[in-house]
Design a protein around this motif. Structure first.
Motif, mmCIF file in Angstrom:
data_model
loop_
_atom_site.group_PDB
_atom_site.id
_atom_site.type_symbol
_atom_site.label_atom_id
_atom_site.label_comp_id
_atom_site.label_asym_id
_atom_site.label_seq_id
_atom_site.Cartn_x
_atom_site.Cartn_y
_atom_site.Cartn_z
ATOM 1 N N ARG A 66 13.788 12.320 12.327
ATOM 2 C CA ARG A 66 13.733 12.636 10.807
ATOM 3 C C ARG A 66 12.190 12.391 10.400
ATOM 4 N NH1 ARG A 66 14.652 7.200 11.714
ATOM 5 N NH2 ARG A 66 13.693 5.878 10.330
ATOM 6 N N ARG A 67 11.867 13.162 9.075
ATOM 7 C CA ARG A 67 10.492 12.783 8.764
ATOM 8 C C ARG A 67 10.102 11.420 8.378
ATOM 9 N NH1 ARG A 67 8.861 17.398 4.555
ATOM 10 N NH2 ARG A 67 6.790 15.989 4.764
ATOM 11 N N ARG A 68 9.099 11.091 8.741
ATOM 12 C CA ARG A 68 8.742 9.518 8.481
ATOM 13 C C ARG A 68 7.439 9.600 7.429
ATOM 14 N NH1 ARG A 68 10.905 9.363 13.369
ATOM 15 N NH2 ARG A 68 12.106 7.608 13.934
ATOM 16 N N LYS A 84 8.035 7.835 4.176
ATOM 17 C CA LYS A 84 8.514 7.122 2.815
ATOM 18 C C LYS A 84 7.959 5.895 2.507
ATOM 19 C CE LYS A 84 12.593 6.816 0.106
ATOM 20 N NZ LYS A 84 13.888 6.943 -0.082
ATOM 21 N N PHE A 85 8.160 5.036 3.564
ATOM 22 C CA PHE A 85 7.987 3.651 3.304
ATOM 23 C C PHE A 85 6.681 3.170 4.192
ATOM 24 C CE2 PHE A 85 12.584 4.112 3.746
ATOM 25 C CZ PHE A 85 12.808 3.657 2.467
ATOM 26 N N LYS A 86 5.978 2.008 3.656
ATOM 27 C CA LYS A 86 4.665 1.650 4.378
ATOM 28 C C LYS A 86 4.775 1.239 5.763
ATOM 29 C CE LYS A 86 1.382 -1.885 3.715
ATOM 30 N NZ LYS A 86 0.699 -3.202 2.712
ATOM 31 N N GLU A 142 6.500 2.644 8.069
ATOM 32 C CA GLU A 142 6.619 3.981 8.644
ATOM 33 C C GLU A 142 5.228 4.636 8.825
ATOM 34 O OE1 GLU A 142 11.110 5.696 7.456
ATOM 35 O OE2 GLU A 142 9.458 6.293 6.373
ATOM 36 N N GLN A 143 4.362 4.326 7.776
ATOM 37 C CA GLN A 143 3.051 4.756 7.779
ATOM 38 C C GLN A 143 2.217 4.181 8.756
ATOM 39 O OE1 GLN A 143 2.091 4.251 3.446
ATOM 40 N NE2 GLN A 143 3.302 5.840 2.911
#
Length: 335
Positions: A98-100, A102-104, A106-107
């Motif tokens: 999945r695309r990541r 959205k959350f800190k 994940e960044q």
């Protein structure tokens, strides 16, 4: 078919029956398939939660069977601190891909992989040429930063492996004691159909609803179309803090008026019940909590305390305690 509105009494029975806590569980593999997954956690005052959850349903089963299903027969697989049925791998692979962002966290993970791209290449080459390997068997000399970080601390190799596992690049292919053994995912996972993440997410949510049996929505209890109601035998067992029957603390409180929190991170003097307390289930009622611990040096299963819910008439715990002692290999019980 749509969910059915049920009473609170029905919801309790359905929740217990759907989670196979009514004595109907039959075999490790079938139980994991029904539950959907087992959560893994390193804390083990009596037994690891993934094994304790199965004991609550099966009694003293052969714990080696779980390892056989994972590492030899490959009918189960470990991913993301959970054990899953292999037939759900297409759904999990969609989650891996999945695309990541959205959350800190994940960044931060993406940034860590970008910053340490050279070490990532080194790690994958090591696994390709020498794998399977423990994390400590992989040198971390090519890491850009060796100083502890606020988020990932000093576990640089372990973090890299976990990030790559989350993305389906590497896989856990075994365990040596509590240590995970790693290899390239392409050498471990089976071929699987591709699936868009929104569709996989919907199917996983449906599976969770089915395994839980009921959910609380818009002020009423709704039962899954496949859920079955009926009398629940008054068997007594103990539940892991990670058991899905009580894992959602708000749901458990709404179903049974049972306020439950883990107190292992609470200072000892401020604990109300104990370090690692297990809820006591009798039939379709949560009637109390017990604080057991296995003394591994002496082989004694010690019961530090038992607390009954208000209005509950205490029941004998000898049978479940003997069952638990047999399962974990305790030679005696000290209550």
């Amino acid at each position: 078919m749509k969910p059915t509105t049920v009473t609170l009494a029905q919801a309790r029975r359905i929740a217990v029956r759907s989670q196979l806590l009514d004595g109907s569980a039959d075999g490790v593999l079938a139980t994991v398939r029904r539950l959907g997954f087992l959560q893994i956690d390193p804390i083990s005052t009596v037994a690891p939660p993934q094994r304790l959850v199965l004991w609550s349903r099966l009694g003293p089963y052969d714990s080696a069977e779980l390892d056989r299903l994972l590492w030899e027969e490959r009918k189960l697989f470990e991913w993301g601190a959970f054990i899953w049925p292999i037939e759900d791998f297409p759904l999990i692979r969609a989650r891996m891909r999945r695309r990541r962002g959205k959350f800190k966290y994940e960044q931060q993970g993406t940034e860590f992989l970008r910053t340490n791209a050279r070490f990532k290449r080194h790690l994958l080459r090591e696994l390709e040429e020498r794998g399977p390997l423990l994390s400590r068997e992989i040198e971390a000399d090519l890491m850009v930063s060796k100083d502890p970080h606020d988020w990932w601390g000093s576990r640089k190799v372990g973090l890299m492996l976990e990030l790559l596992e989350g993305r389906g690049v590497v896989a856990i292919v075994g365990r040596r004691g509590k240590q995970r053994v790693w290899d390239l995912a392409e050498r471990w996972y089976p071929e699987a159909e591709s699936m868009p993440w929104p569709e996989a997410e919907r199917l996983l949510a449906e599976k969770r609803f089915r395994s839980l049996g009921v959910r609380f929505e818009k002020g009423e209890w709704q039962a899954h179309p496949d859920a079955e109601d009926g009398p629940v035998p008054k068997r007594v067992t103990f539940l892991s803090p990670f058991d899905r029957l009580i894992h959602d603390r708000e749901r458990a409180e709404a179903l049974w008026d049972f306020h439950y929190r883990l107190e292992m991170y609470v200072p000892k003097a401020k604990r109300e019940y104990g370090y690692y307390v297990l809820p006591i289930l009798q039939g379709d009622r949560l009637i109390g909590r017990i604080d057991p611990v296995l003394d591994r040096k002496t082989g004694v299963l010690k019961v530090n305390s038992v607390h009954w819910e208000a209005g509950v008439k205490p029941v004998s715990l000898q049978k479940p305690l003997r069952s638990l002692a047999s399962f974990i290999g305790a030679g005696s019980i000290e209550a």
